[in-house]
Write an enzyme that holds these catalytic residues in place. Structure first.
Site, PDB file in Angstrom:
ATOM      1  N   VAL A   1       4.403   8.604  11.980  1.00  0.00           N
ATOM      2  CA  VAL A   1       3.429   9.163  12.924  1.00  0.00           C
ATOM      3  C   VAL A   1       2.405  10.002  12.169  1.00  0.00           C
ATOM      4  CG1 VAL A   1       3.091  10.577  14.984  1.00  0.00           C
ATOM      5  CG2 VAL A   1       5.201   9.266  14.723  1.00  0.00           C
TER       6      VAL A   1
ATOM      7  N   LYS B   1       6.749   2.723  12.172  1.00  0.00           N
ATOM      8  CA  LYS B   1       6.669   3.227  13.556  1.00  0.00           C
ATOM      9  C   LYS B   1       7.080   2.174  14.574  1.00  0.00           C
ATOM     10  CE  LYS B   1       2.518   1.892  11.888  1.00  0.00           C
ATOM     11  NZ  LYS B   1       1.484   2.272  10.948  1.00  0.00           N
TER      12      LYS B   1
ATOM     13  N   LYS C   1       3.501   5.266  17.962  1.00  0.00           N
ATOM     14  CA  LYS C   1       3.582   6.657  17.483  1.00  0.00           C
ATOM     15  C   LYS C   1       3.773   7.620  18.651  1.00  0.00           C
ATOM     16  CE  LYS C   1       0.648   5.413  13.559  1.00  0.00           C
ATOM     17  NZ  LYS C   1      -0.745   5.208  13.138  1.00  0.00           N
TER      18      LYS C   1
ATOM     19  N   ILE D   1       0.397  13.845   7.921  1.00  0.00           N
ATOM     20  CA  ILE D   1       0.560  15.109   8.661  1.00  0.00           C
ATOM     21  C   ILE D   1       2.043  15.314   8.969  1.00  0.00           C
ATOM     22  CG2 ILE D   1      -0.049  16.402  10.740  1.00  0.00           C
ATOM     23  CD1 ILE D   1      -2.455  14.523  11.094  1.00  0.00           C
TER      24      ILE D   1
ATOM     25  N   THR E   1       0.840  -1.209   0.000  1.00  0.00           N
ATOM     26  CA  THR E   1       0.000   0.000   0.000  1.00  0.00           C
ATOM     27  C   THR E   1       0.870   1.252   0.000  1.00  0.00           C
ATOM     28  OG1 THR E   1      -1.691  -1.190   1.240  1.00  0.00           O
ATOM     29  CG2 THR E   1      -1.849   1.207   1.237  1.00  0.00           C
TER      30      THR E   1
ATOM     31  N   ALA F   1      12.449  -3.282  -4.648  1.00  0.00           N
ATOM     32  CA  ALA F   1      12.228  -4.671  -4.250  1.00  0.00           C
ATOM     33  C   ALA F   1      10.773  -4.853  -3.842  1.00  0.00           C
ATOM     34  CB  ALA F   1      13.137  -5.031  -3.073  1.00  0.00           C
TER      35      ALA F   1
ATOM     36  N   GLU G   1       9.110  10.569   9.034  1.00  0.00           N
ATOM     37  CA  GLU G   1       7.903  11.402   9.110  1.00  0.00           C
ATOM     38  C   GLU G   1       6.617  10.582   8.974  1.00  0.00           C
ATOM     39  OE1 GLU G   1       7.579  15.198   9.308  1.00  0.00           O
ATOM     40  OE2 GLU G   1       5.826  14.143  10.012  1.00  0.00           O
TER      41      GLU G   1
ATOM     42  N   ASP H   1      -0.406   0.306  17.944  1.00  0.00           N
ATOM     43  CA  ASP H   1       0.064   1.197  16.872  1.00  0.00           C
ATOM     44  C   ASP H   1       0.147   2.648  17.387  1.00  0.00           C
ATOM     45  OD1 ASP H   1       0.417   1.785  13.853  1.00  0.00           O
ATOM     46  OD2 ASP H   1      -1.275   3.055  14.412  1.00  0.00           O
TER      47      ASP H   1
HETATM   48  N1  HSE Z   1      -3.033   1.293  10.873  1.00  0.00           N
HETATM   49  C1  HSE Z   1      -2.595   2.639  10.930  1.00  0.00           C
HETATM   50  C2  HSE Z   1      -3.783   3.535  11.197  1.00  0.00           C
HETATM   51  C3  HSE Z   1      -1.927   3.014   9.636  1.00  0.00           C
HETATM   52  O1  HSE Z   1      -4.917   3.070  11.049  1.00  0.00           O
HETATM   53  O2  HSE Z   1      -3.609   4.672  11.578  1.00  0.00           O
HETATM   54  C4  HSE Z   1      -1.179   4.301   9.689  1.00  0.00           C
HETATM   55  O3  HSE Z   1      -0.133   4.271  10.607  1.00  0.00           O
END
Ligand code: HSE
Length: 437
Positions: free
Chosen positions: A132, A105, A205, A136, A13, A43, A129, A201
């Site tokens: 996080v 992250k 961050k 933004i 993605t 790659a 960058e 996650d």
């Molecule tokens: N899974 C993360 C989110 C992707 O939904 O924010 C972006 O870091």
């Protein structure tokens, strides 16, 4: 000037988005930078079948080590995610004297110290960058735009998937799992969606934001993490009635005793701008001594928003590619020898307000009994709401908002309240922040 050769690891993605943006906006980027960025070596899995990159101008491989060991690659862009292989590739790239850009992250939050040490020794830069808040430019804002300030606290909606789920639950009453499946299909969710809904996650961050804000080491293991999977539509609705929205916030605050570092569902006043950040959008609110509050808003996930941050890092890296490290912005915003060892506070010592919901027998004196139990644990009540629960039993929902208090006191009070004969079951506890300046 010669073109700068970029090696890209991963065409998923974010990798696909990065290649697309680099190629589509090549002329615009060159006009800003004064130099061409050549997507030189890529790659990816099933690389022969990909349709984004032109094999006439870009070398293709299925082995990421071909890219990090390519002597003609100057900047390696790591977009494969995960910890193990990504760490090996990044360290190898650094060892080979290449600058690194990553959106990873988890890698920075957990292995950042080792990676940055290696980069410092090699005199190469590591930019992150996109790690996080997706598109933004919050890292740039904190490392550079706010460099004059003492930062006091940071609060952010930094997981798009979680915010999307909470927004759909509130606005459309949609089911948690159904919305999560949709976020996965849209490419927002992590490979393991528990990272999104359980706050891991966001904790990665927040770990990075806390280092940038306060000059402390990256300390993911000390970040308190609580997810959104237990949030019920009832609590979303009661919060609304009281003038609040529930958001999954990452909060880091400098106090006299240490630094708070916590991710959890949080009630915030609906009048705050950040309370109105919906869907997959992210926002980070930074309170600093000179500028006051500033709010940064934008897409926190998705192919091209994240690519926007990755490509900005590549451009930044190229601008100072030949400069020694001391002429570049420090990797974590503070000089290495000026980093601080301010302790991170355990969650028990955090001071905040609370939303508490309990089911109580509907008879005279219960409210007084519950209030007294809180008072005896040094908890002051700010507001009370009493509601008929659905089902019409001989009991009511009591919702209380507390004033600021110490978490350990609230825990004691909750244990005591749950032992009252007039209170049934467990007390639901959600932290509440006013986020005023
Ligand atoms: N899974 C993360 C989110 C992707 O939904 O924010 C972006 O870091």
């Amino acid at each position: 000037m010669d073109a700068v050769n970029v090696g890209l690891l991963g065409l998923g993605t974010v990798g696909g988005g990065t290649a697309t943006v680099l190629l589509r906006n090549a002329a615009e980027i060159q006009a800003r930078l004064g130099r061409e960025i050549h997507l030189y070596h890529v790659a990816g899995l099933n690389i022969a079948a990909q349709t984004i990159v032109d094999p006439q101008t870009t070398k293709l491989t299925e082995n990421a080590f071909d890219v990090v060991n390519d002597p003609d690659v100057q900047i390696v862009v790591e977009l494969i995610g995960g910890y193990t292989l990504a760490k090996e590739l990044v360290l190898k790239a650094i060892e080979n004297g290449k600058h690194v850009v990553t959106a990873n992250k988890a890698l920075i939050a957990t292995h950042g110290p080792e990676i940055m040490q290696a980069a410092t020794e090699q005199g190469v830069s590591v930019c992150y960058e996109a790690a996080v808040a997706g598109g933004i430019p919050i890292i740039k804002a904190m490392r550079e735009g706010l460099a004059a300030n003492k930062i006091q606290w940071v609060a952010g909606i930094i997981n798009g998937t979680g915010n999307y789920i909470l927004t759909e639950m509130r606005d459309k009453g949609r089911d948690f799992t159904e919305v999560l499946a949709e976020a996965q299909a849209l490419g927002y969710a992590e490979a393991d969606p528990a990272f999104d809904v359980e706050g891991i996650d966001a904790a990665h961050k927040l770990t990075i934001l806390a280092s940038l804000a306060f000059g402390i080491a990256l300390q993911f293991d000390k970040t308190y993490t609580e997810g959104i999977s237990k949030i019920t539509p009832e609590d979303v609705n009661y919060a609304e009635e009281l003038g609040y929205r529930i958001k999954h916030l990452g909060i880091t605050r400098k106090t006299d005793k240490g630094i708070e570092l916590r991710v959890h569902p949080t009630l915030i006043p609906e009048k705050r701008l950040i309370a109105n950040v919906d869907g997959v959008m992210n926002a980070v609110l930074v309170q600093a001594d000179a500028v006051g509050p500033t709010l940064y808003y934008g897409a926190g996930a998705g192919a091209e928003p994240t690519a926007s941050a990755v490509v900005a890092d590549i451009i930044d890296t190229v601008r100072t590619i030949d400069a020694p490290l001391q002429h570049k912005v420090p990797l974590l915003g503070f000089q290495h020898d000026a980093m601080r060892d301010t302790p991170v506070l355990p969650i028990d010592e955090v001071v905040t307000s609370y939303y508490l919901r309990m089911q109580a027998v509907d008879k005279p004196g219960v409210l007084a009994e519950v209030s007294e139990t809180f008072a005896s644990n040094n908890i002051s009540i700010e507001a009370v709401l009493q509601k008929e629960p659905t089902g019409g039993e001989n009991s009511v929902h009591l919702i209380m908002l507390t004033q600021k208090c110490i978490e350990s006191n609230v825990n004691q009070a909750i244990t005591a309240v749950e032992q009252l004969a007039s209170v049934q079951g467990k007390v639901v506890r959600i932290r509440l922040e006013h986020l005023g300046s």
